[in-house]
Scaffold this active site. Structure first.
Site, PDB file in Angstrom:
ATOM      1  CG  HIS A 118      72.669 -11.595  62.838  1.00 17.32           C
ATOM      2  ND1 HIS A 118      73.121 -10.464  63.509  1.00 17.32           N
ATOM      3  CD2 HIS A 118      73.028 -12.632  63.620  1.00 17.32           C
ATOM      4  CE1 HIS A 118      73.721 -10.815  64.627  1.00 17.32           C
ATOM      5  NE2 HIS A 118      73.660 -12.142  64.731  1.00 17.32           N
ATOM      6  CD  GLU A 121      72.618 -11.536  71.531  1.00 18.44           C
ATOM      7  OE1 GLU A 121      73.818 -11.197  71.409  1.00 18.44           O
ATOM      8  OE2 GLU A 121      72.217 -12.684  71.270  1.00 18.44           O
TER       9      GLU A 121
HETATM   10  N1  ADE Z   1      77.996 -15.630  68.580  1.00 20.38           N
HETATM   11  C1  ADE Z   1      77.141 -16.475  67.999  1.00 20.38           C
HETATM   12  N2  ADE Z   1      75.867 -16.142  68.271  1.00 20.38           N
HETATM   13  C2  ADE Z   1      75.931 -15.057  69.065  1.00 20.38           C
HETATM   14  C3  ADE Z   1      74.953 -14.247  69.685  1.00 20.38           C
HETATM   15  N3  ADE Z   1      73.639 -14.496  69.548  1.00 20.38           N
HETATM   16  N4  ADE Z   1      75.369 -13.227  70.441  1.00 20.38           N
HETATM   17  C4  ADE Z   1      76.668 -12.980  70.585  1.00 20.38           C
HETATM   18  N5  ADE Z   1      77.630 -13.699  70.024  1.00 20.38           N
HETATM   19  C5  ADE Z   1      77.268 -14.739  69.268  1.00 20.38           C
HETATM   20 ZN    ZN Z   2      74.691 -13.309  66.149  1.00 20.08          ZN
END
Ligand code: ADE
Ligand code: ZN
Length: 346
Positions: free
Chosen positions: A14, A200
């Site tokens: 990732h 997230e």
């Molecule tokens: N694009 C780049 N990093 C990201 C993240 N941590 N969350 C969502 N979109 C992203």
């Molecule tokens: Zn990401």
């Protein structure tokens, strides 16, 4: 003495190309494109990589992408980013090439920049042996039709470039996933695997929504720790999370690194891998993620070795390569453990 994870064989599953550009490389592009007025020294670039919150982070991200003006720039940064992985004994990486900012604001042709990044990754493979695959990524913020158009753009490349997956990032609290069902259906039809950022910064529902899109993995997914039924479901479906603790602290997804839910996810048996997300912007590396998991979150060495191995099991690679890499992982990590008086746990 703290354990140094640099030489432990690892994957990186990732990682965003645009968020991984070392400051030195970005400064080369600042000079190349005559924008020293915006960042006269490397220190200024370093300072511009700082941000206050998630929305600001996405703004800084856009600024970084504005220096990727030609396909050669993509090839250059792809090679420089690959080198950062080689130095950490990363054997296999999947790197997201973002088609949101680059196409919408940079005016790039999606196929052209993916091809260029691939040249950089292949050069790194030839020079250093690292295996890198491309994930195509688009942001939720750009809408479903935008992603469908980009999938169409890259379709002719599928025989030429090893595009292993489609991924989606962006502002999850603003743009719920159900509106992207058609996009993910198309990605599956094209034979791509799927990972999606979810849970997230928003709650478990976002991860339930992600599961409806049939992903093989989920980016972050840390809010699953709030919901035991959801953790059971991730186990049942065998969907692994790509956990990036330092990123979560930097974007404010977790308030304090020490409270990160990784140990709870592991205790529940959720499949987990460790990654760095946007290492240049978060001052991290995949090596540091292992250090942090061990030293700050108290994850034991045996668990960490199993997580490193899990990376090879969950990677979007063909089965022949997986067998070869897992065999080599077992041989080399057994030695790595032996010299540190750690029992090899596999
Ligand atoms: N694009 C780049 N990093 C990201 C993240 N941590 N969350 C969502 N979109 C992203
Ligand atoms: Zn990401």
């Amino acid at each position: 003495m703290p354990i140094d994870f640099t030489n432990l064989p690892k994957t990186e599953l990732h990682m965003h190309l645009e968020g991984s550009i070392p400051v030195e490389a970005l400064f080369e592009l600042v000079k190349k494109h005559n924008r020293l007025d915006e960042a006269p020294t490397i220190e200024h670039v370093r300072k511009r990589y700082e941000f206050d919150d998630f929305a600001h982070f996405l703004e800084v991200y856009k600024w970084t992408v504005s220096f990727l003006k030609t396909p050669d720039d993509y090839e250059y940064v792809a090679y420089e980013v690959a080198k950062t992985l080689v130095r950490q004994n990363v054997w296999f990486a999947e790197i997201m090439v973002g088609l949101g900012n680059s196409v919408k604001y940079g005016g790039h042709d999606a196929a052209q920049i993916v091809r260029a990044a691939w040249r950089g990754f292949k050069a790194a493979e030839v020079q250093h042996g690292i295996k890198i695959r491309v994930q195509i990524a688009a942001g939720r913020d750009h809408g479903a039709q935008f992603s469908l158009d980009r999938l169409k753009d890259i379709e002719p490349l599928l025989d030429e470039v090893d595009i292993c997956a489609f991924n989606m990032g962006g502002s999850e609290h603003v743009h719920p996933l159900p509106q992207f069902a058609e996009v993910f259906k198309r990605a599956h039809e094209m034979g791509l695997r799927v990972s999606v950022h979810a849970g997230e910064v928003s709650g478990p529902q976002d991860i339930y929504d992600a599961l409806d899109l049939n992903p093989q993995r989920i980016g972050h997914g840390i809010r699953a720790a709030l919901d035991p039924t959801l953790m059971d479901e991730l186990k049942r479906r065998d969907v692994a999370l790509e956990v990036c603790p330092v990123s979560n602290e930097c974007t404010g997804a977790v308030k304090r690194l020490a409270d990160h839910p990784l140990p709870r996810l592991l205790a529940h048996g959720v499949p987990v891998t460790l990654s760095s997300d946007d290492p240049a912007m978060f001052h991290t590396s995949v090596t540091r993620e292992y250090e942090v998991a061990h030293e700050v979150l108290g994850v034991g060495m045996k668990s960490l070795i199993r997580i490193a191995r899990e990376g090879f099991k969950r990677a979007f690679m063909d089965e022949g390569l997986r067998r070869e890499m897992l065999g080599r992982f077992d041989r080399e990590t057994r030695k790595w453990c032996h010299t540190r008086q750690i029992e090899y746990p596999v």
